[in-house]
Design an enzyme around this catalytic site. Structure first.
Site, short mmCIF file in Angstrom:
data_model
loop_
_atom_site.label_atom_id
_atom_site.label_comp_id
_atom_site.label_asym_id
_atom_site.label_seq_id
_atom_site.Cartn_x
_atom_site.Cartn_y
_atom_site.Cartn_z
N GLY A 11 0.81 -1.23 0.00
CA GLY A 11 0.00 0.00 0.00
C GLY A 11 0.84 1.27 0.00
N ILE A 44 4.48 -2.83 8.47
CA ILE A 44 5.68 -2.59 7.64
C ILE A 44 5.51 -1.23 6.97
CG2 ILE A 44 7.08 -3.44 5.72
CD1 ILE A 44 5.84 -6.23 6.30
N LYS A 80 5.65 22.02 -9.64
CA LYS A 80 7.04 21.82 -10.10
C LYS A 80 7.08 22.09 -11.60
CE LYS A 80 10.37 18.07 -10.81
NZ LYS A 80 10.61 16.62 -10.64
N VAL A 190 1.28 -10.36 5.01
CA VAL A 190 1.43 -11.60 4.23
C VAL A 190 2.59 -12.38 4.85
CG1 VAL A 190 1.93 -12.58 1.97
CG2 VAL A 190 0.53 -10.52 2.14
N GLY A 352 10.80 7.27 -10.71
CA GLY A 352 10.07 6.20 -10.03
C GLY A 352 8.59 6.22 -10.33
P1 FAD Z 1 6.84 1.13 -0.55
O1 FAD Z 1 6.51 2.54 -0.34
O2 FAD Z 1 8.06 0.60 0.15
O3 FAD Z 1 5.59 0.27 -0.11
C1 FAD Z 1 5.67 -1.13 0.13
C2 FAD Z 1 4.35 -1.62 0.66
O4 FAD Z 1 4.39 -3.03 0.76
C3 FAD Z 1 3.99 -1.10 2.06
O5 FAD Z 1 2.62 -0.75 2.10
C4 FAD Z 1 4.22 -2.32 2.98
O6 FAD Z 1 3.39 -2.29 4.10
C5 FAD Z 1 3.83 -3.42 2.00
N1 FAD Z 1 4.39 -4.72 2.38
C6 FAD Z 1 5.69 -5.13 2.35
N2 FAD Z 1 5.79 -6.40 2.80
C7 FAD Z 1 4.52 -6.80 3.12
C8 FAD Z 1 3.95 -7.98 3.66
N3 FAD Z 1 4.70 -9.05 3.98
N4 FAD Z 1 2.62 -8.04 3.86
C9 FAD Z 1 1.82 -6.98 3.54
N5 FAD Z 1 2.30 -5.83 3.03
C10 FAD Z 1 3.63 -5.74 2.84
N6 FAD Z 1 10.07 8.47 -6.96
C11 FAD Z 1 9.64 9.54 -7.62
O7 FAD Z 1 8.79 9.41 -8.50
N7 FAD Z 1 10.13 10.78 -7.36
C12 FAD Z 1 11.08 11.00 -6.43
O8 FAD Z 1 11.47 12.14 -6.21
C13 FAD Z 1 11.60 9.88 -5.73
N8 FAD Z 1 12.55 10.02 -4.78
C14 FAD Z 1 13.03 8.91 -4.16
C15 FAD Z 1 14.09 9.03 -3.27
C16 FAD Z 1 14.64 7.89 -2.68
C17 FAD Z 1 15.81 8.04 -1.76
C18 FAD Z 1 14.09 6.62 -2.96
C19 FAD Z 1 14.65 5.38 -2.33
C20 FAD Z 1 13.01 6.50 -3.81
C21 FAD Z 1 12.49 7.62 -4.43
N9 FAD Z 1 11.45 7.52 -5.33
C22 FAD Z 1 11.03 8.60 -6.03
C23 FAD Z 1 10.76 6.27 -5.55
C24 FAD Z 1 9.53 6.26 -4.63
O9 FAD Z 1 9.94 6.04 -3.33
C25 FAD Z 1 8.58 5.21 -5.10
O10 FAD Z 1 8.13 5.65 -6.35
C26 FAD Z 1 7.33 5.06 -4.32
O11 FAD Z 1 7.45 5.38 -3.00
C27 FAD Z 1 6.77 3.67 -4.50
O12 FAD Z 1 7.20 2.79 -3.52
P2 FAD Z 1 6.47 1.40 -3.44
O13 FAD Z 1 5.01 1.64 -3.31
O14 FAD Z 1 6.94 0.54 -4.53
O15 FAD Z 1 7.06 0.76 -2.09
#
Ligand code: FAD
Length: 515
Positions: A11, A44, A80, A190, A352
């Site tokens: 999420g 998490i 932006k 999970v 990202g």
């Molecule tokens: P996460 O935000 O990590 O979410 C993971 C989800 O999985 C969470 O809800 C967690 O609870 C769930 N989960 C994990 N394991 C389990 C389990 N076992 N059971 C149930 N749920 C679970 N992107 C941009 O577009 N612009 C930016 O400026 C930018 N800056 C960034 C800077 C940094 C330093 C980094 C590292 C990334 C950046 N990004 C940027 C990328 C951005 O962080 C991601 O686009 C965005 O946050 C998506 O993350 P996500 O949803 O894939 O993962």
């Protein structure tokens, strides 16, 4: 067999964007549609960074039916219009310190008449490329917003994206997905992912019971619980091309609540990477992205604290290790990866959310109707997403490759040919002799296009040599008239715009007109 149900695991912003796109496209009020369910852990945490976007996000928010006013009010949003690259071209010593160029979002004035060769031949010494082909760099420098209160939602005088609070954005998407798009939301951890004898995911064992679906979307972030840990799809590391593998992030309050908010991301090059500085409405988000092979974590923190000055006294800095690269496949069996689980290559150019949003939308639009169609759909998806990631690597690398900095091995190593993708080298070889054109960007999955390359190439003083073919560019008067027109346009547009912080305050108070 018809596909009836999809489960998104995770999420964060990737998970909720995926759920929104899938629900928007696939749910229906009768029994024909596909059920979309999102499972996320309450324990998490999400990664909590990702504050910069590119203009494509505007199309998605509008398409998903999210009000821009609500988005601005609830996600600490600012506008932006550019990334301001500071100290990227030369070592920042003496008069060179603070040298910058803008990579703006407005499409440059290159059609039907292309000013680029004329700028290269006659105006290079007189004005930055961005000012020859766009008024937006100057709007940014004046601190003006890209729109005013008479522009309806999602429209503006200049092209724009947003800065946003990632956690608040995920909450807004959660409310929208569940209340307006019919996504089922389950809070559960999970614990185990069960597979069948064909290697497909069969079910998810959670602390709230078992769940199963026809297709699973892995949005579990860097954990990559489904596609990586369970299905074993290889991660293709790209740190030999893009060295930055660690970030230090900090949220900094404004010292003065009325301080102007820059309408662009500031990206300042440092000895082993670069610092992002993003002004949200209520605070700044700042971080140093660096190569741990070229500096120590302690030194990196010192560089960041020097940048912050007293504004960060007493604030703690969070260190985030980054997995740089992407999966060998993004769709394997009945599992599709979107988000950090799919790939990530440092935040320069905010790639990202751009790639996750584009691939989530593609998944929804090309979603297979039956299980028989999964294999061929997955094959096409994998080809396109791999192409997109390779182009992202090319474009991010371009910034490091064109730099003439030599004050640290980080910058020197970045220019070693073996660290540069062949596809980028080939383009640059060609563009030494020819101005880039649309012919060079033929795929819909380019991600970064002609305009992006032009702003960065010529912002970084890339030497395209066309003096020997000057005779091909005889329309000097037309070029000069177009430059005059830019000046007139700038004066008109600038007089209609207000300072950035002021616009946000008015939107928060009165709201924008809906279309
Ligand atoms: P996460 O935000 O990590 O979410 C993971 C989800 O999985 C969470 O809800 C967690 O609870 C769930 N989960 C994990 N394991 C389990 C389990 N076992 N059971 C149930 N749920 C679970 N992107 C941009 O577009 N612009 C930016 O400026 C930018 N800056 C960034 C800077 C940094 C330093 C980094 C590292 C990334 C950046 N990004 C940027 C990328 C951005 O962080 C991601 O686009 C965005 O946050 C998506 O993350 P996500 O949803 O894939 O993962």
């Amino acid at each position: 067999m018809q596909i009836r149900k999809v489960i998104v695991v995770g999420g964060g912003t990737a998970g909720w964007l995926s759920a929104c796109h899938l629900a928007k496209k696939l749910q229906s009020h009768d029994a024909q549609g596909v059920e979309v369910c999102l499972i996320e852990s309450a324990e998490i945490p999400t990664i909590g960074v990702g504050e910069g976007t590119v203009p494509a996000i505007r199309r998605s928010l509008e398409y998903l039916g999210i009000s821009e006013t609500e988005f601005v009010r609830e996600c600490d949003v600012t506008f932006k219009q550019s990334i301001k690259f500071v100290d990227w071209v030369k070592n920042p010593v003496g008069a060179n310190a603070g040298d910058y160029y803008h990579h703006v979002f407005d499409y440059p004035a290159i059609t039907p008449f292309n000013l680029t060769p004329y700028w290269l031949l006659d105006y290079q010494e007189k004005m930055p490329f961005v000012d020859a082909v766009s008024i937006q760099g100057k709007l940014c420098d004046l601190g003006l917003a890209p729109k005013n209160m008479t522009h309806p939602e999602y429209q503006g005088a200049a092209n724009y994206a947003y800065h946003l609070d990632a956690a608040k954005f995920a909450q807004l998407l959660t409310r929208h997905a569940t209340a307006k798009l019919g996504v089922k939301h389950v809070l559960a951890n999970v614990l185990e992912v069960k597979t069948d004898e064909q290697g497909n995911i069969a079910s998810l064992v959670t602390d709230q019971g078992n769940y199963s679906a026809d297709i699973y979307v892995d949005c579990t972030g860097f954990t990559s619980l489904l596609i990586g840990q369970t299905l074993g799809v290889t991660f293709m590391d790209k740190t030999h091309q893009l060295f930055a593998d660690t970030a230090l992030a900090v949220q900094v309050p404004y010292e003065n609540a009325e301080a102007p908010i820059p309408c662009y991301t500031v990206a300042t090059a440092k000895e082993a990477g670069w610092i992002w500085d993003i002004g949200l409405f209520a605070r700044r988000g700042i971080g140093y992205v660096y190569s741990s092979a070229h500096t120590s974590h302690d030194r990196a923190e010192q560089v960041l604290r020097d940048y912050l000055g007293h504004s960060a006294d007493g604030l703690s800095v969070r260190r985030i290790p980054m997995q740089v690269g992407y999966r060998e496949k993004f769709w394997h069996k009945n599992c599709v990866a979107i988000g950090l689980s799919q790939g990530f290559v440092e935040p320069l150019e905010a790639t990202g959310l751009l790639v996750y949003d584009a691939t989530a939308r593609m998944l929804a639009e090309q979603f297979p109707a039956t299980k028989d169609a999964i294999e061929i759909t997955a094959k096409k998806f994998n080809q396109r997403v791999q192409y997109a990631w390779d182009r992202v690597v090319d474009f991010v690398k371009l910034h490091y490759l064109l730099s003439r900095r030599d004050d640290n091995d980080f910058w020197l190593d970045n220019r070693k040919r073996e660290s540069v993708p062949d596809s980028l080298l080939e383009r640059l070889d060609f563009w030494q002799h020819a101005v880039p054109t649309d012919y060079d960007f033929s795929s819909r999955m380019e991600i970064f296009n002609l305009e992006n390359y032009l702003y960065v190439l010529y912002g970084m003083q890339f030497p395209t040599e066309i003096e020997s073919v000057r005779y091909r560019y005889p329309d000097l008067q037309e070029a000069s008239q177009l430059l005059d027109l830019q000046r007139v346009k700038f004066a008109r547009v600038a007089s209609e715009l207000i300072p950035h912080r002021e616009l946000i305050k008015r939107i928060q108070r009165y709201g924008l007109q809906t279309i």
